[in-house]
Design an enzyme around this catalytic site. Structure first.
Site, mmCIF file in Angstrom:
data_model
loop_
_atom_site.group_PDB
_atom_site.id
_atom_site.type_symbol
_atom_site.label_atom_id
_atom_site.label_comp_id
_atom_site.label_asym_id
_atom_site.label_seq_id
_atom_site.Cartn_x
_atom_site.Cartn_y
_atom_site.Cartn_z
ATOM 1 C CB CYS A 49 -0.890 0.029 1.211
ATOM 2 S SG CYS A 49 -2.002 -1.330 1.058
ATOM 3 C CG ASN B 158 -6.604 -0.849 1.031
ATOM 4 O OD1 ASN B 158 -5.848 -0.406 0.065
ATOM 5 N ND2 ASN B 158 -6.114 -1.452 2.364
ATOM 6 C CG HIS C 83 -3.123 3.435 1.921
ATOM 7 N ND1 HIS C 83 -3.607 3.244 0.669
ATOM 8 C CD2 HIS C 83 -3.273 2.460 2.848
ATOM 9 C CE1 HIS C 83 -3.969 1.831 0.662
ATOM 10 N NE2 HIS C 83 -3.841 1.251 1.882
HETATM 11 O O1 UT7 Z 1 -3.592 -0.882 3.609
HETATM 12 C C1 UT7 Z 1 -3.184 -0.849 4.978
HETATM 13 C C2 UT7 Z 1 -3.822 -2.184 5.425
HETATM 14 N N1 UT7 Z 1 -5.053 -2.204 5.891
HETATM 15 C C3 UT7 Z 1 -5.565 -1.431 7.084
HETATM 16 O O2 UT7 Z 1 -5.134 -0.602 7.203
HETATM 17 C C4 UT7 Z 1 -6.858 -2.106 7.539
HETATM 18 C C5 UT7 Z 1 -6.590 -1.989 9.047
HETATM 19 N N2 UT7 Z 1 -7.716 -2.548 9.825
HETATM 20 C C6 UT7 Z 1 -9.146 -2.201 9.896
HETATM 21 O O3 UT7 Z 1 -9.527 -1.284 8.881
HETATM 22 C C7 UT7 Z 1 -9.950 -2.674 10.616
HETATM 23 O O4 UT7 Z 1 -9.408 -3.335 11.850
HETATM 24 C C8 UT7 Z 1 -10.948 -3.486 10.065
HETATM 25 C C9 UT7 Z 1 -12.130 -2.857 9.415
HETATM 26 C C10 UT7 Z 1 -10.471 -4.785 9.378
HETATM 27 C C11 UT7 Z 1 -11.797 -4.215 11.313
HETATM 28 O O5 UT7 Z 1 -12.439 -3.161 12.170
HETATM 29 P P1 UT7 Z 1 -12.375 -3.527 13.698
HETATM 30 O O6 UT7 Z 1 -13.374 -2.644 14.360
HETATM 31 O O7 UT7 Z 1 -11.060 -3.806 14.018
HETATM 32 O O8 UT7 Z 1 -13.311 -4.955 13.701
HETATM 33 P P2 UT7 Z 1 -12.983 -6.443 14.556
HETATM 34 O O9 UT7 Z 1 -11.653 -6.879 13.481
HETATM 35 O O10 UT7 Z 1 -12.345 -6.295 16.173
HETATM 36 O O11 UT7 Z 1 -14.028 -7.249 14.298
HETATM 37 C C12 UT7 Z 1 -15.319 -6.926 15.058
HETATM 38 C C13 UT7 Z 1 -16.067 -8.114 15.100
HETATM 39 C C14 UT7 Z 1 -15.675 -9.279 15.388
HETATM 40 O O12 UT7 Z 1 -16.767 -10.148 15.824
HETATM 41 P P3 UT7 Z 1 -16.438 -10.505 17.365
HETATM 42 O O13 UT7 Z 1 -15.275 -11.109 17.594
HETATM 43 O O14 UT7 Z 1 -16.558 -9.063 18.085
HETATM 44 O O15 UT7 Z 1 -17.837 -11.200 17.594
HETATM 45 C C15 UT7 Z 1 -15.402 -9.961 13.853
HETATM 46 O O16 UT7 Z 1 -15.861 -11.537 13.758
HETATM 47 O O17 UT7 Z 1 -16.603 -7.869 13.664
HETATM 48 C C16 UT7 Z 1 -16.689 -9.339 13.155
HETATM 49 N N3 UT7 Z 1 -16.447 -9.129 11.500
HETATM 50 C C17 UT7 Z 1 -17.472 -9.051 10.696
HETATM 51 N N4 UT7 Z 1 -18.754 -8.820 10.825
HETATM 52 C C18 UT7 Z 1 -19.511 -8.597 9.859
HETATM 53 C C19 UT7 Z 1 -15.167 -9.159 10.884
HETATM 54 N N5 UT7 Z 1 -15.383 -9.031 9.790
HETATM 55 C C20 UT7 Z 1 -16.907 -8.774 9.596
HETATM 56 C C21 UT7 Z 1 -17.528 -8.478 8.380
HETATM 57 N N6 UT7 Z 1 -18.946 -8.540 8.541
HETATM 58 N N7 UT7 Z 1 -16.893 -8.343 7.287
#
Ligand code: UT7
Length: 324
Positions: free
Chosen positions: A114, A281, A251
């Site tokens: 990225c 992204n 980015h």
């Molecule tokens: O290009 C550079 C690289 N990329 C990034 O910079 C991305 C960096 N990270 C992020 O953008 C965020 O961390 C995410 C968008 C990937 C995730 O957001 P989050 O607020 O950190 O969510 P999380 O990973 O803590 O997940 C929260 C909940 C989980 O459920 P439980 O364990 O709380 O029951 C996940 O299983 O959301 C669940 N979950 C989803 N639910 C519905 C994870 N993915 C999904 C989904 N749809 N697609």
């Protein structure tokens, strides 16, 4: 006299197919509400079957060359940033070179995921400043839809395909910050963070392409810290403050990362160019896509001070401060 790289043109290309969150939710255990709330993403573009990274790159490059009003034969250098090349080798940049008819010029790919566009821009800028190139084409192009694991809902909803490009031309001046051109670039990497964001395949390891793997929460934390650090570093190196900045083109990974970074560096949100809602992204393509959109719609104007920055797998992160 000091030689500087002037940004004299830009172009972008997005595949025609729009994929909404609702469409993804038909096959992935997710929802439009979750994706919007956690990332700000509303839709993304996916390349058509048979449409390659080089096709996207060539389309963006043609628009950038046209915008710069140069003959492609005048190009001395093509640097293309991608983590999703057409082939393991040769470089996708060589395909772009052939399509543009810029035969004989230097052409190579750069891999910094990225942050790839920032690495490519900094490299091209160095060639220009030492006099090895007078006219350079810098491209970020990706088809991340081809390396997504559709069983992993935490990653497959976050990415899209696209390409963006800029043309640089050598210009002479006094080296003053009020003059046009790339004022500075800053690049970083920390290979210890490999496992937080990587693709689990490759020619040497598995002989397969592999799929994207990410520990999102950890990456998020590092992304805000690194993007803020590299912004401060760029301003400080040029003796400037945040008030001097007209635009930040970061980015585009997650709207919450954009908001968090702006808050941390004390920049008002209306100075941040954001395309993440419509593009998701697009890795190395995201910065030039956002830059081109804002140049063409008249927000970013000649003479303004613009900070480009990126952060991605490796980890890698970096910036370029430009007087447009
Ligand atoms: O290009 C550079 C690289 N990329 C990034 O910079 C991305 C960096 N990270 C992020 O953008 C965020 O961390 C995410 C968008 C990937 C995730 O957001 P989050 O607020 O950190 O969510 P999380 O990973 O803590 O997940 C929260 C909940 C989980 O459920 P439980 O364990 O709380 O029951 C996940 O299983 O959301 C669940 N979950 C989803 N639910 C519905 C994870 N993915 C999904 C989904 N749809 N697609």
């Amino acid at each position: 006299m000091v030689t500087r790289s002037l940004l004299v043109g830009s172009g972008a290309y997005l595949p025609s197919r729009v994929v909404t969150n609702d469409e993804l939710a038909q096959t992935v255990d997710t929802s439009d509400a979750w994706i919007r709330e956690r990332s700000g993403i509303e839709e993304r573009r996916f390349a058509a079957p048979g449409e390659l990274t080089s096709d996207l790159a060539i389309a963006a490059a043609r628009r950038a060359v046209e915008d710069a009003d140069i003959d492609p034969a005048a190009l001395d250098l093509i640097v293309l940033a991608t983590a999703t090349p057409d082939h393991t080798f040769p470089a996708t940049a060589a395909k772009v070179q052939a399509a543009l008819g810029a035969f004989g010029c230097i052409a190579f790919d750069i891999q910094a995921v990225c942050t790839g566009f920032l690495y490519a821009l900094a490299t091209a800028d160095a060639y220009v400043r030492v006099g090895q190139a007078r006219t350079a084409l810098v491209i970020g192009a990706e088809t991340f839809s081809r390396i997504l694991d559709w069983e992993d809902r935490a990653t497959c909803v976050l990415f899209g395909d696209g390409a963006g490009a800029v043309v640089l031309r050598a210009g002479a001046g006094q080296g003053d910050a009020t003059e046009r051109g790339i004022l500075s670039t800053h690049l970083h990497a920390d290979g210890r963070q490999h496992d937080l964001l990587y693709v689990d395949g490759g020619p040497s390891s598995t002989q397969t392409t592999g799929y994207l793997r990410m520990q999102g929460k950890e990456v998020f934390r590092h992304a805000v810290a690194n993007m803020a650090q590299v912004a401060d570093e760029a301003l400080q190196a040029n003796g400037m403050s945040i008030d001097d900045l007209d635009w930040l083109v970061p980015h585009q990974a997650n709207q919450r990362i954009l908001d968090g970074t702006a808050r941390k560096i004390g920049l008002s949100a209306d100075k941040v160019i954001s395309t993440v809602a419509r593009h998701a992204n697009t890795s190395a393509a995201s910065v030039p896509l956002a830059l081109d959109e804002a140049r063409r719609d008249g927000r970013i104007r000649p003479g303004q001070l613009v900070l480009l920055e990126g952060m991605g797998g490796g980890f890698t992160w970096g910036s370029a401060l430009i007087r447009l």
